[in-house]
Design a protein around this motif. Structure first.
Motif, PDB file in Angstrom:
ATOM      1  N   VAL A 283       0.984  -1.076  -0.124  1.00 49.02           N
ATOM      2  CA  VAL A 283       0.146   0.032   0.148  1.00 49.02           C
ATOM      3  C   VAL A 283       0.931   1.273  -0.120  1.00 49.02           C
ATOM      4  O   VAL A 283       1.915   1.194   0.917  1.00 49.02           O
ATOM      5  CB  VAL A 283      -0.605  -0.005   1.307  1.00 49.02           C
ATOM      6  N   THR A 284       0.579   2.188  -0.865  1.00 49.36           N
ATOM      7  CA  THR A 284       1.513   3.337  -0.975  1.00 49.36           C
ATOM      8  C   THR A 284       0.349   4.500  -0.486  1.00 49.36           C
ATOM      9  O   THR A 284      -0.480   4.670  -1.186  1.00 49.36           O
ATOM     10  CB  THR A 284       2.139   3.531  -2.193  1.00 49.36           C
ATOM     11  N   LEU A 285       0.920   5.443   0.456  1.00 54.28           N
ATOM     12  CA  LEU A 285       0.147   6.471   0.403  1.00 54.28           C
ATOM     13  C   LEU A 285       0.839   8.062   0.061  1.00 54.28           C
ATOM     14  O   LEU A 285       1.871   8.151   0.160  1.00 54.28           O
ATOM     15  CB  LEU A 285      -0.137   6.890   2.114  1.00 54.28           C
ATOM     16  N   LEU A 286       0.110   8.634  -0.910  1.00 51.94           N
ATOM     17  CA  LEU A 286       0.606   9.820  -1.314  1.00 51.94           C
ATOM     18  C   LEU A 286      -0.309  11.042  -0.548  1.00 51.94           C
ATOM     19  O   LEU A 286      -1.371  11.009  -0.671  1.00 51.94           O
ATOM     20  CB  LEU A 286       0.279  10.067  -2.801  1.00 51.94           C
ATOM     21  N   ILE A 287       0.433  11.888  -0.080  1.00 55.85           N
ATOM     22  CA  ILE A 287      -0.140  13.140   0.570  1.00 55.85           C
ATOM     23  C   ILE A 287       0.321  14.377  -0.021  1.00 55.85           C
ATOM     24  O   ILE A 287       1.683  14.522  -0.119  1.00 55.85           O
ATOM     25  CB  ILE A 287      -0.017  13.131   1.959  1.00 55.85           C
ATOM     26  N   PHE A 288      -0.244  15.020  -0.505  1.00 60.13           N
ATOM     27  CA  PHE A 288       0.180  16.511  -1.227  1.00 60.13           C
ATOM     28  C   PHE A 288      -0.731  17.472  -0.812  1.00 60.13           C
ATOM     29  O   PHE A 288      -2.006  17.472  -0.598  1.00 60.13           O
ATOM     30  CB  PHE A 288       0.421  16.340  -2.700  1.00 60.13           C
ATOM     31  N   ASP A 289      -0.279  18.709  -1.196  1.00 61.63           N
ATOM     32  CA  ASP A 289      -0.958  19.929  -1.030  1.00 61.63           C
ATOM     33  C   ASP A 289      -0.617  20.923  -2.184  1.00 61.63           C
ATOM     34  O   ASP A 289       0.189  20.832  -2.636  1.00 61.63           O
ATOM     35  CB  ASP A 289      -1.231  20.829   0.540  1.00 61.63           C
ATOM     36  N   ILE A 290      -1.464  21.988  -2.405  1.00 61.07           N
ATOM     37  CA  ILE A 290      -1.322  22.805  -3.528  1.00 61.07           C
ATOM     38  C   ILE A 290      -0.497  23.894  -2.942  1.00 61.07           C
ATOM     39  O   ILE A 290      -0.836  24.478  -2.056  1.00 61.07           O
ATOM     40  CB  ILE A 290      -2.857  23.192  -4.026  1.00 61.07           C
TER      41      ILE A 290
ATOM     42  N   SER B 205       3.006  19.970  -3.789  1.00 57.36           N
ATOM     43  CA  SER B 205       4.340  19.286  -3.267  1.00 57.36           C
ATOM     44  C   SER B 205       3.596  18.008  -2.428  1.00 57.36           C
ATOM     45  O   SER B 205       2.521  18.259  -1.927  1.00 57.36           O
ATOM     46  CB  SER B 205       5.082  20.121  -2.091  1.00 57.36           C
ATOM     47  N   GLY B 206       4.481  16.875  -2.283  1.00 57.24           N
ATOM     48  CA  GLY B 206       3.699  15.796  -1.774  1.00 57.24           C
ATOM     49  C   GLY B 206       4.972  14.899  -1.128  1.00 57.24           C
ATOM     50  O   GLY B 206       6.064  14.981  -1.491  1.00 57.24           O
TER      51      GLY B 206
ATOM     52  N   ALA C   2       7.762  13.533   4.787  1.00 57.41           N
ATOM     53  CA  ALA C   2       8.390  13.714   3.129  1.00 57.41           C
ATOM     54  C   ALA C   2       7.757  14.931   2.383  1.00 57.41           C
ATOM     55  O   ALA C   2       8.396  15.768   1.651  1.00 57.41           O
ATOM     56  CB  ALA C   2       8.078  12.429   2.393  1.00 57.41           C
ATOM     57  N   LEU C   3       6.471  15.093   2.817  1.00 56.32           N
ATOM     58  CA  LEU C   3       5.726  16.307   2.112  1.00 56.32           C
ATOM     59  C   LEU C   3       6.443  17.655   2.763  1.00 56.32           C
ATOM     60  O   LEU C   3       6.712  18.443   1.930  1.00 56.32           O
ATOM     61  CB  LEU C   3       4.359  16.539   2.460  1.00 56.32           C
ATOM     62  N   LEU C   4       6.867  17.777   3.863  1.00 55.36           N
ATOM     63  CA  LEU C   4       7.480  18.933   4.418  1.00 55.36           C
ATOM     64  C   LEU C   4       9.003  19.078   3.948  1.00 55.36           C
ATOM     65  O   LEU C   4       9.292  20.071   3.487  1.00 55.36           O
ATOM     66  CB  LEU C   4       7.530  18.864   6.112  1.00 55.36           C
TER      67      LEU C   4
ATOM     68  N   LYS D 238       8.622  20.573   0.520  1.00 60.58           N
ATOM     69  CA  LYS D 238       8.244  22.126   0.787  1.00 60.58           C
ATOM     70  C   LYS D 238       9.590  22.954   0.967  1.00 60.58           C
ATOM     71  O   LYS D 238       9.695  23.836   0.531  1.00 60.58           O
ATOM     72  CB  LYS D 238       7.326  22.303   1.917  1.00 60.58           C
ATOM     73  N   ARG D 239      10.124  22.293   1.960  1.00 64.17           N
ATOM     74  CA  ARG D 239      11.601  22.981   2.495  1.00 64.17           C
ATOM     75  C   ARG D 239      12.232  23.210   1.203  1.00 64.17           C
ATOM     76  O   ARG D 239      13.237  23.983   1.001  1.00 64.17           O
ATOM     77  CB  ARG D 239      12.245  22.465   3.498  1.00 64.17           C
ATOM     78  N   SER D 240      12.520  22.119   0.486  1.00 64.07           N
ATOM     79  CA  SER D 240      13.537  22.027  -0.770  1.00 64.07           C
ATOM     80  C   SER D 240      13.020  22.844  -2.190  1.00 64.07           C
ATOM     81  O   SER D 240      13.386  22.555  -3.024  1.00 64.07           O
ATOM     82  CB  SER D 240      13.625  20.580  -1.185  1.00 64.07           C
ATOM     83  N   GLY D 241      11.714  23.681  -1.928  1.00 63.77           N
ATOM     84  CA  GLY D 241      11.576  24.563  -2.811  1.00 63.77           C
ATOM     85  C   GLY D 241      10.339  24.473  -3.521  1.00 63.77           C
ATOM     86  O   GLY D 241       9.892  24.819  -4.501  1.00 63.77           O
ATOM     87  N   LYS D 242       9.430  23.414  -3.048  1.00 66.68           N
ATOM     88  CA  LYS D 242       7.906  23.077  -3.562  1.00 66.68           C
ATOM     89  C   LYS D 242       8.229  22.420  -4.869  1.00 66.68           C
ATOM     90  O   LYS D 242       9.267  22.347  -5.757  1.00 66.68           O
ATOM     91  CB  LYS D 242       7.266  24.298  -3.684  1.00 66.68           C
ATOM     92  N   ASN D 243       7.019  22.243  -5.547  1.00 63.96           N
ATOM     93  CA  ASN D 243       6.894  21.668  -6.859  1.00 63.96           C
ATOM     94  C   ASN D 243       7.644  20.288  -6.934  1.00 63.96           C
ATOM     95  O   ASN D 243       8.133  20.122  -8.096  1.00 63.96           O
ATOM     96  CB  ASN D 243       7.175  22.566  -7.899  1.00 63.96           C
ATOM     97  N   ARG D 244       7.327  19.532  -5.951  1.00 62.97           N
ATOM     98  CA  ARG D 244       8.120  18.174  -6.024  1.00 62.97           C
ATOM     99  C   ARG D 244       7.485  17.219  -4.978  1.00 62.97           C
ATOM    100  O   ARG D 244       6.625  17.693  -4.118  1.00 62.97           O
ATOM    101  CB  ARG D 244       9.456  18.149  -5.728  1.00 62.97           C
ATOM    102  N   ILE D 245       7.643  16.052  -5.475  1.00 66.64           N
ATOM    103  CA  ILE D 245       7.010  14.889  -4.705  1.00 66.64           C
ATOM    104  C   ILE D 245       8.337  13.998  -4.117  1.00 66.64           C
ATOM    105  O   ILE D 245       9.046  13.326  -5.011  1.00 66.64           O
ATOM    106  CB  ILE D 245       5.936  14.220  -5.270  1.00 66.64           C
TER     107      ILE D 245
END
Lengths: 344, 163
Positions: A185-192, A295-296, A318-320, A323-330
């Motif tokens: 099972v893999t969970l992806l959490i992301f926000d805009i 970012s996710g 991982a989401l945080l 975000k810290r690494s510059g956003k627009n990435r998972i």
């Protein structure tokens, strides 16, 4: 168990339950003393159905659809007494498509009358008898009301995706299932990214529109059995899980690969990020194309966590990081080079 | 061929798909003995069918089919005092023993589909419907390795007797 406790013994519905009451019902331990016949094995259930005149037979789903449909047919034949028992399937969330299929073929004869997602309340199961009767007597208004209420309980009103409660419970059930079947099972959490900015500058209706369009796009990018939900303001979750028709891992190599992040999840998450960044959002004006990014974080069972809490925690971390690494990435959990854009 | 002639009419339930050679052979043999029989595709339908009978039933099927759901079918058929005729074609001694221990009482074990006639002949010869049930253990019908009671006890791990 208020709704049947006050009934006299003669008025109490006669119920046969095939399955483990404590696992199926949140109030399962209170069933004793209500005159419910409980059998743990489906064959014992068919035997009991043959000797009794039941109002309701509730069957916990297990095994293939072919086995279940044969077992239901056998229950119907065995329980051909004066009353035609209603047959309700008790499904885990991940079994819902199969349950829907078995109920859907009721018009062709022989299959189940309805299904419930477990764990549920036993009293709710009992109340389903009157619901099924209202359906049988074409009380369409009442049937629709009940269906609407059920939908509201599991759906996010704004986007039409599954709500947080559903996502959480589904994750719990599918992790339990994957543990037994050595599945993954893999969970992806992301926000805009910078969603607050869009809300503040373009107004809340533009913000809502972004969420709605993002939801449509997400649903479009995922496989039909993956579960997509909105778990917070602009926070979404996708649960990627093994194809229900795929057989469990047999070999050590398959089990080892199950412990790694599934490639399909990485592929889909990347596709989602790309599609979203290309999409047009009319309420953002002429510059509305290609501005939206996400970012996710991706976390996988059993590699990154063995419970729902652990998996959500890890995906959040991982989401945080993303975000810290510059956003627009998972980001994947725990990989040295963990931007999934480099991994396809 | 001799007619099967119990005082009380016996019924048979053949469990399996008609595309299975063993199922087809069994129905032919049962037909030759003029026994009333029905074919059920699996154990679920077979239990349902069994519940409609009044005892005096012979159930025929492959062990793989009859032992589904943790061998629960044998328990139910035992309660109905039905006899089972199980085909076990395995060459593995371990699997064979596992099958025997699961089958329990009221059962004939055959290793070849042709041996179903031996089962019927035996029932016909003795006209004793408790022939298998009274033994408290399955009756192995294999023509090559027919086992004595002591041998069977030893195989099934009964401690008093040694092979």
């Amino acid at each position: 168990m208020k709704n049947i406790d006050f009934l006299s013994d003669a008025d109490k519905p006669k119920i046969l339950l095939i399955g483990d009451a404590e696992k199926l019902f949140s109030d399962g331990q209170d069933i004793c003393g209500l005159g419910v016949e409980i059998r743990s094995n489906i064959l014992d259930g068919i035997e009991t159905a043959g000797g009794g005149d039941f109002d309701l037979i509730a069957v916990a789903m297990s095994g293939s659809s072919a086995k279940l449909s044969s077992a239901i047919e056998a229950l119907r034949t065995a329980n051909s007494g004066s009353r035609r028992a209603k047959i309700i399937l008790l499904a885990q969330m991940y079994q819902e498509p199969a349950a829907r299929q078995l109920v859907g073929s009721a018009s062709n004869g022989g299959m189940a009358d309805d299904y419930l997602i477990c764990p549920t309340n036993f009293s709710y199961l009992v109340s389903r008898i009157s619901y099924l009767e209202s359906r049988a007597t074409s009380d369409e208004r009442r049937t629709t009301e009940i269906q609407e209420l059920e939908k509201l309980a599991t759906t996010d009103e704004l986007t039409g995706l599954k709500n947080r409660r559903y996502i959480w419970e589904f994750s719990r059930q599918i992790i339990e299932h994957a543990r037994k079947q050595t599945g993954r099972v893999t969970l992806l959490i992301f926000d805009i990214d910078d969603f607050k900015h869009y809300n503040d500058v373009y107004g809340h209706s533009a913000g809502d529109d972004i969420l709605r369009q993002a939801a449509i796009l997400m649903r479009h990018c995922c496989r039909c059995h993956d579960i997509v939900g909105r778990v917070g303001g602009d926070e979404f979750a996708v649960i990627f899980w093994d194809d229900p028709h795929r057989k469990p891992a047999d070999t050590e190599a398959e089990r080892r690969s199950a412990a790694d992040h599934p490639k399909e999840a990485i592929f889909i998450a990347n596709r989602l990020r790309k599609e979203l960044s290309k999409a047009q959002f009319p309420l953002l004006g002429p510059q509305g194309r290609g501005v939206l990014t996400i970012s996710g974080g991706l976390a996988s069972f059993p590699r990154d966590g063995s419970t729902v809490d652990e998996l959500f925690d890890q995906a959040d971390k991982a989401l945080l990081d993303a975000k810290r690494s510059g956003k627009n990435r998972i980001y994947l959990v725990g990989k040295p080079e963990n931007d999934i854009a480099d991994m396809e | 061929m001799a007619k099967f002639n119990f005082n009380m009419q016996m019924q048979a339930i053949v469990v399996g798909n008609l595309s299975d050679e063993f199922v087809r052979h069994s129905t032919n043999v049962l037909g030759n003995y003029e026994l009333e029989f029905s074919v059920c595709p699996d154990v679920y339908q077979a239990v349902s069918r069994l519940m409609k009978t009044n005892g005096n039933v012979l159930i025929v099927g492959r062990i793989e089919q009859l032992s589904r759901e943790n061998g629960r079918f044998f328990h139910i058929s035992g309660k109905k005092k039905a006899w089972c005729c199980c085909l076990t074609e395995t060459n593995s001694a371990r699997q064979y023993l596992r099958s025997l221990s699961m089958i329990g009482t009221n059962a004939f074990v055959i290793n070849d589909s042709a041996e179903i006639e031996d089962v019927l002949a035996r029932l016909l010869q003795t006209r004793d419907t408790s022939v298998a049930a009274s033994r408290g253990k399955p009756l192995v019908m294999n023509r090559d390795i027919r086992l004595s009671d002591d041998e069977m006890d030893a195989l099934l791990g009964n401690e008093e007797t040694k092979l």
